[in-house]
Write an enzyme that holds these catalytic residues in place. Structure first.
Site, short mmCIF file in Angstrom:
data_model
loop_
_atom_site.label_atom_id
_atom_site.label_comp_id
_atom_site.label_asym_id
_atom_site.label_seq_id
_atom_site.Cartn_x
_atom_site.Cartn_y
_atom_site.Cartn_z
N LEU A 114 0.83 -1.21 0.00
CA LEU A 114 0.00 0.00 0.00
C LEU A 114 0.86 1.25 0.00
CD1 LEU A 114 -2.93 -1.03 2.39
CD2 LEU A 114 -2.63 -1.42 -0.06
N ASP B 209 13.79 2.06 11.72
CA ASP B 209 13.08 1.04 12.48
C ASP B 209 12.11 1.76 13.42
OD1 ASP B 209 12.24 -0.96 14.14
OD2 ASP B 209 14.26 -1.76 14.55
N PHE C 210 1.68 3.79 7.74
CA PHE C 210 1.39 2.49 7.14
C PHE C 210 2.46 1.46 7.50
CE2 PHE C 210 -2.26 2.78 4.19
CZ PHE C 210 -2.63 4.08 4.49
N GLY C 211 3.37 1.83 8.41
CA GLY C 211 4.46 0.93 8.78
C GLY C 211 4.04 -0.09 9.83
N VAL D 86 3.98 -4.36 11.34
CA VAL D 86 3.60 -5.70 10.87
C VAL D 86 2.16 -5.65 10.38
CG1 VAL D 86 3.21 -8.08 11.64
CG2 VAL D 86 5.20 -6.81 12.47
N SER E 218 -7.17 -1.38 10.76
CA SER E 218 -7.57 -2.55 9.98
C SER E 218 -8.93 -3.07 10.45
CB SER E 218 -6.52 -3.65 10.17
OG SER E 218 -7.01 -4.89 9.68
N TYR F 167 -2.43 -8.87 15.94
CA TYR F 167 -2.32 -7.81 14.94
C TYR F 167 -3.51 -6.84 15.07
CZ TYR F 167 -3.05 -5.78 10.28
OH TYR F 167 -3.31 -4.92 9.24
N LYS G 165 -3.89 -2.75 16.25
CA LYS G 165 -4.61 -1.71 15.51
C LYS G 165 -5.64 -1.03 16.43
CE LYS G 165 -2.52 -2.22 11.57
NZ LYS G 165 -1.60 -1.18 11.09
C1 15L Z 1 -5.32 -6.69 6.74
O1 15L Z 1 -5.31 -5.90 7.69
C2 15L Z 1 -4.06 -7.25 6.20
O2 15L Z 1 -3.00 -6.32 6.27
C3 15L Z 1 -4.20 -7.76 4.80
O3 15L Z 1 -3.08 -8.61 4.55
C4 15L Z 1 -5.51 -8.50 4.53
O4 15L Z 1 -5.50 -9.73 5.10
C5 15L Z 1 -6.69 -7.68 5.02
O5 15L Z 1 -6.50 -7.19 6.31
C6 15L Z 1 -8.01 -8.46 4.98
O6 15L Z 1 -8.66 -8.60 6.02
O7 15L Z 1 -8.40 -8.90 3.89
#
Ligand code: 15L
Length: 274
Positions: free
Chosen positions: A18, A55, A75-76, A78, A114, A139, A143
């Site tokens: 992205l 980093d 946007f950095g 994992v 996300s 993850y 977020k």
């Molecule tokens: C995300 O947050 C991920 O970064 C990406 O790789 C996708 O998996 C996306 O969600 C998703 O849910 O489709």
């Protein structure tokens, strides 16, 4: 013609999928960009862009990186589900370093959040921006934490922030779930442009999805920044019929496949079909 921010814009994660889209789009608008990533930048740099390898775990380096910037497109970090110790420094400490830099520079943060921050909501639910945070893994939890940090920095320090709960941003949707979650690259780029240029955002959430008829998501703050998606996953619906997994957990929740990574619960939710 689009306006140009009067201070440079920092883009972290510039070498990612992205980030590269954004770096090209914003450079074409004539914006002055500071690009950064832990990985080298694979594309040709435009004349108004410079790249620094940093980093996110290094707070002092992030402070230096953001010097003079008026907005940070973050946007950095994992971007997939990983064990907690791999998420901790880039995402949890990293977002703190970003907000400290933003406070210092009086910059706005546009955060690539996300759908996985709310991934354990059922697909039958239509969510608004004030829904319960329900992360589907470490993850998603990072977020959710990033969004909460944005709220705290707005109320405590007046740092404005736009939290984009990105669905699935890729070239094309490739399964039925993505008919709900798809965000075209072009819609993402225009969204980041609007979020950066908006007069005032306070701290807000925007669903990062194109104009998909099957969307899981409803109200958000898009009117505040003047953004409307122009693309849609609907054109792909016919070709994606039956593109589903055989896993009832995956198919039940909005977060899809992320919800079953390292899952140890043994009960399977009630079947959703029949
Ligand atoms: C995300 O947050 C991920 O970064 C990406 O790789 C996708 O998996 C996306 O969600 C998703 O849910 O489709």
């Amino acid at each position: 013609m689009s306006r140009i921010p009067y201070r440079p814009v920092l883009l972290t994660g510039a070498s990612g999928a992205l980030g590269r889209q954004l770096a090209r789009y914003l450079a074409d608008l004539g914006w002055s960009l500071v690009l950064s990533d832990i990985a080298p930048f694979p594309d040709r740099l435009s004349p108004n862009s410079r790249f620094e390898r940093v980093d996110l775990a290094d707070g002092k380096a992030v402070l230096r990186l953001a010097e003079g910037c008026g907005a940070i497109l973050h946007f950095g970090g994992v971007s997939v589900e990983r064990p907690f110790d791999e998420i901790l420094m880039p995402n949890i400490a990293g977002i703190h370093h970003i907000y400290e830099a933003a406070r210092h520079e009086k910059a706005r943060v546009i955060f690539a959040s996300s759908n996985h921050a709310v991934g354990f909501h059922e697909r039958s639910a239509k969510l608004d921006d004030d829904c319960q945070l329900l992360p589907d893994g470490y993850y998603g939890l990072s977020k959710a934490y990033g969004e909460m940090m944005g709220r705290m920095y707005w109320y405590k320090h007046g740092v404005e922030n736009v939290n984009i709960r990105i669905g699935s941003s890729l070239e094309e949707p490739n399964n039925e779930r993505m008919l709900s979650t798809y965000l075209s690259f072009a819609d993402l780029c225009r969204l980041c442009e609007c979020a950066t240029l908006a007069e005032r955002t306070e701290s807000c959430v925007i669903w990062g999805a194109s104009d998909n008829r099957r969307s899981f998501w409803g109200h958000d703050a898009r009117a505040r920044i003047g953004w409307q998606p122009q693309d849609s996953a609907d054109d792909f619906a016919a070709q994606l019929v039956g593109a589903v997994s055989r896993d009832p957990v995956v198919e039940r929740y909005q977060g899809g496949a992320f919800t079953v990574i390292d899952r140890t619960r043994e009960d399977v939710p009630r079947p959703i079909f029949g």
